[in-house]
Scaffold this motif. Structure first.
Motif, PDB file in Angstrom:
ATOM      1  N   PRO A 254       9.023  82.192  11.106  1.00 12.93           N
ATOM      2  CA  PRO A 254      10.146  82.348  11.940  1.00 12.93           C
ATOM      3  C   PRO A 254      10.608  83.743  12.286  1.00 12.93           C
ATOM      4  N   ALA A 255      10.108  84.839  11.402  1.00  8.95           N
ATOM      5  CA  ALA A 255      10.438  86.037  11.878  1.00  8.95           C
ATOM      6  C   ALA A 255       9.279  86.707  12.750  1.00  8.95           C
ATOM      7  N   GLY A 256       8.222  85.898  13.127  1.00  3.41           N
ATOM      8  CA  GLY A 256       7.246  86.639  14.006  1.00  3.41           C
ATOM      9  C   GLY A 256       6.254  87.319  13.191  1.00  3.41           C
ATOM     10  N   SER A 257       6.006  87.034  11.969  1.00  2.88           N
ATOM     11  CA  SER A 257       5.338  87.813  11.256  1.00  2.88           C
ATOM     12  C   SER A 257       4.194  86.977  10.346  1.00  2.88           C
ATOM     13  N   ALA A 258       3.360  87.515   9.600  1.00  2.04           N
ATOM     14  CA  ALA A 258       2.338  86.685   8.708  1.00  2.04           C
ATOM     15  C   ALA A 258       1.438  87.470   8.018  1.00  2.04           C
ATOM     16  N   ILE A 259       1.037  87.247   6.643  1.00  2.00           N
ATOM     17  CA  ILE A 259      -0.069  87.778   6.079  1.00  2.00           C
ATOM     18  C   ILE A 259      -1.237  87.043   6.228  1.00  2.00           C
ATOM     19  N   VAL A 260      -2.336  87.567   6.620  1.00  3.83           N
ATOM     20  CA  VAL A 260      -3.623  87.151   7.043  1.00  3.83           C
ATOM     21  C   VAL A 260      -4.687  87.805   6.108  1.00  3.83           C
ATOM     22  N   ASP A 261      -5.430  86.897   5.444  1.00  2.00           N
ATOM     23  CA  ASP A 261      -6.507  87.352   4.697  1.00  2.00           C
ATOM     24  C   ASP A 261      -7.623  86.774   5.003  1.00  2.00           C
ATOM     25  N   THR A 262      -8.849  87.598   4.824  1.00  2.00           N
ATOM     26  CA  THR A 262     -10.317  86.924   4.822  1.00  2.00           C
ATOM     27  C   THR A 262     -11.230  88.092   4.107  1.00  2.00           C
ATOM     28  N   ILE A 263     -12.470  87.732   4.220  1.00  2.00           N
ATOM     29  CA  ILE A 263     -13.303  88.309   3.108  1.00  2.00           C
ATOM     30  C   ILE A 263     -14.575  88.418   4.039  1.00  2.00           C
ATOM     31  N   GLY A 264     -15.318  89.696   4.053  1.00  2.00           N
ATOM     32  CA  GLY A 264     -16.638  89.744   4.698  1.00  2.00           C
ATOM     33  C   GLY A 264     -17.108  91.302   4.650  1.00  2.00           C
ATOM     34  N   GLN A 265     -18.216  91.543   5.464  1.00  2.00           N
ATOM     35  CA  GLN A 265     -18.468  92.971   5.730  1.00  2.00           C
ATOM     36  C   GLN A 265     -18.031  93.424   6.951  1.00  2.00           C
ATOM     37  N   ILE A 266     -16.581  93.816   6.630  1.00  5.99           N
ATOM     38  CA  ILE A 266     -15.690  94.172   7.956  1.00  5.99           C
ATOM     39  C   ILE A 266     -15.754  95.462   8.072  1.00  5.99           C
ATOM     40  N   ARG A 267     -15.535  96.399   7.232  1.00  7.56           N
ATOM     41  CA  ARG A 267     -15.538  97.783   7.144  1.00  7.56           C
ATOM     42  C   ARG A 267     -16.710  98.376   8.058  1.00  7.56           C
ATOM     43  N   GLN A 268     -17.779  97.779   7.730  1.00  4.29           N
ATOM     44  CA  GLN A 268     -19.003  98.344   8.291  1.00  4.29           C
ATOM     45  C   GLN A 268     -19.079  98.099   9.806  1.00  4.29           C
ATOM     46  N   VAL A 269     -18.306  97.355  10.421  1.00  2.00           N
ATOM     47  CA  VAL A 269     -18.380  97.224  11.831  1.00  2.00           C
ATOM     48  C   VAL A 269     -17.087  97.882  12.523  1.00  2.00           C
ATOM     49  N   VAL A 270     -15.944  97.766  11.681  1.00  2.00           N
ATOM     50  CA  VAL A 270     -14.589  98.233  12.397  1.00  2.00           C
ATOM     51  C   VAL A 270     -14.337  99.654  12.217  1.00  2.00           C
ATOM     52  N   ALA A 271     -14.724 100.179  11.031  1.00  2.00           N
ATOM     53  CA  ALA A 271     -14.478 101.591  10.580  1.00  2.00           C
ATOM     54  C   ALA A 271     -15.616 102.111  10.033  1.00  2.00           C
ATOM     55  N   PRO A 272     -16.961 102.272  10.677  1.00  2.00           N
ATOM     56  CA  PRO A 272     -17.987 102.682  10.046  1.00  2.00           C
ATOM     57  C   PRO A 272     -17.951 104.113   9.670  1.00  2.00           C
ATOM     58  N   ALA A 273     -18.384 104.512   8.595  1.00  2.00           N
ATOM     59  CA  ALA A 273     -18.429 105.886   8.077  1.00  2.00           C
ATOM     60  C   ALA A 273     -19.540 106.658   8.675  1.00  2.00           C
ATOM     61  N   ALA A 274     -19.465 107.935   8.755  1.00  2.00           N
ATOM     62  CA  ALA A 274     -20.843 108.828   8.991  1.00  2.00           C
ATOM     63  C   ALA A 274     -21.974 108.331   8.460  1.00  2.00           C
ATOM     64  N   SER A 275     -22.023 107.989   7.095  1.00  2.00           N
ATOM     65  CA  SER A 275     -23.180 107.856   6.678  1.00  2.00           C
ATOM     66  C   SER A 275     -23.675 106.233   6.635  1.00  2.00           C
ATOM     67  N   ASP A 276     -23.093 105.457   7.390  1.00  2.00           N
ATOM     68  CA  ASP A 276     -23.303 103.960   7.638  1.00  2.00           C
ATOM     69  C   ASP A 276     -24.424 104.175   8.586  1.00  2.00           C
ATOM     70  N   ALA A 277     -25.290 103.160   8.678  1.00  2.00           N
ATOM     71  CA  ALA A 277     -26.241 102.898   9.927  1.00  2.00           C
ATOM     72  C   ALA A 277     -25.585 102.652  11.136  1.00  2.00           C
ATOM     73  N   THR A 278     -24.479 101.862  10.826  1.00  2.00           N
ATOM     74  CA  THR A 278     -23.869 101.382  12.179  1.00  2.00           C
ATOM     75  C   THR A 278     -23.398 102.511  12.878  1.00  2.00           C
ATOM     76  N   ALA A 279     -23.141 103.821  12.336  1.00  2.00           N
ATOM     77  CA  ALA A 279     -22.508 104.755  12.884  1.00  2.00           C
ATOM     78  C   ALA A 279     -23.267 105.207  14.018  1.00  2.00           C
ATOM     79  N   SER A 280     -24.520 105.131  13.970  1.00  2.00           N
ATOM     80  CA  SER A 280     -25.567 105.510  15.054  1.00  2.00           C
ATOM     81  C   SER A 280     -26.053 104.508  16.005  1.00  2.00           C
TER      82      SER A 280
END
Length: 496
Positions: free
Chosen positions: A443-469
């Protein structure tokens, strides 16, 4: 004659000063009584945080605000998926014995209460209870431990010496937490699934009062040390309510505290007794007087403040930041953050235990932070909003090794509406959305949302990650409303 009068007045003045001094010296902090003596900060004290995704308990020395180490109760994901897994899962709740010698740590996923020696950090015993327990607290006389079994409809009452269940107190489904009146007469049990708070006599376990909650989801409550009031939070509506701690337990006040209102606790100071309420959606602690309910301060902190507890003398308030993996320390005289301590993943309940370690350094059986301290932090902002501060949704990616647990503290959406958290291949959220999790706002327009996966590798790739290139593999977190089962135009996008 005048000399006698002057002498009498001087004696009265000294007596008044002593009375004032004694009054403050005996200004006990929650969960104790107002007549208990304050306990100054000491290296014998400890601050503890139970951490949900690293399955750890962090141990902090409050004098130096230093993390001494962690008590490991379980493994990270996916190791805890094994059918042979024997550790604890989703370490969450926390209480401690009146003699300050024992912690009671609740793990939601493994249905357990683990008892830990505060001096040695060693596990003394583990008791398994019903489905999805939430919190465990000792009665003020130290004889029983009441465990709210939120996944069922009762409070499991454990014998504090044998750790065995001795009885059950039936409540409406979803009891969320128990706290006791400082005199030990009543146990107050709020609900996470029903709009009813029950008052139960400790002596005979009988329900003797009921308080109507303004909404079904109460995660936390606390009693003032003077025994006059009980405050409880409503996470789904962003409110905090106050009722009289004595029969007929009348509701006194309802306060709009903000989206994702989490926990409440008190500090007794020279200026009075103050309630500290953690508000996750605003990443702040709101401070209220308990005599007239005036808000006196808003203390900005990191992402998703959750558990809150006072020091033994009320000079400090300690706050666990669920989406910052941090413990913040607030000076109650100035209502300002004076320290931040890195701790484990997603701290939930916390506790300040004075004189937890009477002798020795209290570092036995502790392990370094390690993987538990690794996480990536992101923000989502409204579409088309260029302002740097417009980031209502915080996202943390808790590193579990190969995968991460994603937790988003979502705010700023339409109340009671279905949404989807997903991935887009465009920074502005245009194009098709790959779904990660569907959710319904409260009712306050809020929520706590959870999930699991290899998510950092695609949304916040580090310079050393293969996805960065490989820019074509980059994805961006987005939130979109769902209509007739399909996502519509994106309303929040990942901030760059």
């Amino acid at each position: 004659m005048h000399g006698i009068l002057r002498s009498n007045w001087r004696s009265i003045g000294i007596a008044a000063a002593l009375a004032s001094s004694v009054s403050f010296a005996h200004a006990g902090q929650a969960p104790g009584k107002i007549t208990d003596a304050d306990i100054p900060l000491s290296h014998h004290d400890r601050v503890y945080a139970s951490e949900q995704f690293s399955n750890t308990v962090s141990v902090i020395d409050p004098v130096d605000n230093t993390l001494l180490g962690e008590i490991h109760l379980g493994d990270p994901t996916p190791g805890n998926f094994s059918p042979l897994y024997k550790g604890q899962l989703l370490v969450h709740g926390m209480g401690f014995s009146p003699d300050h010698k024992t912690l009671a740590i609740v793990a939601i996923g493994s249905n357990s209460v683990t008892f830990i020696d505060t001096t040695t950090n060693a596990v003394l015993h583990t008791t398994y209870v019903g489905r999805s327990p939430h919190e465990a607290f000792y009665t003020p006389d130290g004889r029983e431990v009441w465990v709210t079994v939120r996944g069922e409809n009762y409070v499991s009452v454990l014998d504090a010496k044998t750790y065995d269940e001795k009885t059950r107190i039936v409540t409406p489904p979803g009891p969320g937490m128990t706290i006791f009146s400082p005199d030990g007469k009543y146990g107050y049990v709020c609900s996470s699934f029903n709009p009813e708070l029950d008052v139960i006599t400790v002596a005979d376990h009988q329900i003797v009062g009921r308080v109507t909650q303004g909404s079904p989801f109460c995660p936390n409550l606390a009693a003032t040390p003077d025994g006059q009031q009980v405050w409880f939070t409503l996470k789904d509506t962003g409110k905090t309510q106050v009722f009289d701690a004595h029969p007929p337990f009348n509701l006194i006040k309802t306060i709009d505290t903000g989206p994702i209102t989490n926990h409440v606790n008190f500090a007794v100071t020279r200026k009075g007794t103050f309630a500290y309420v953690t508000v996750g959606g605003e990443n702040a602690i709101k401070v209220f007087r308990t005599d007239n309910f005036t808000q006196v301060a808003t203390v900005p902190v990191g992402d998703m403040p959750h558990g809150v507890w006072p020091s033994g003398d009320g000079s400090r308030i300690y706050v666990g930041l669920e989406n910052s993996d941090t413990m913040s320390v607030i000076d109650t005289a100035k209502n300002k953050v004076i320290a931040n301590v890195p701790i484990g993943q997603a701290p939930q309940a916390i506790a300040y235990v004075p004189n937890a370690v009477p002798e020795g350094d209290g570092t036995q059986n502790l392990q370094p932070l390690g993987l538990s301290g690794q996480a990536a932090h992101l923000k989502l902002k409204p579409v088309g909003d260029a302002k740097d501060g417009a980031t209502p949704t915080s996202v943390v990616l808790f590193d579990q090794g190969v995968v991460q647990v994603l937790q988003a503290a979502v705010t700023g959406l339409e109340p009671k509406h279905p949404y989807i958290l997903g991935l887009s291949n465009q920074p502005d959220g245009s194009g098709p959305i790959e779904p990660l999790a569907r959710f319904m706002t409260n009712p306050a327009g809020s929520a706590i949302v959870d999930t699991i996966g290899q998510i950092r590798q695609v949304v916040a790739p580090a310079a050393s990650d293969a996805t960065a290139s490989a820019p074509d593999t980059r994805r961006y977190l987005v939130i979109a409303p769902v209509v007739d089962g399909a996502p519509k135009a994106v309303v929040q996008v990942q901030a760059m």
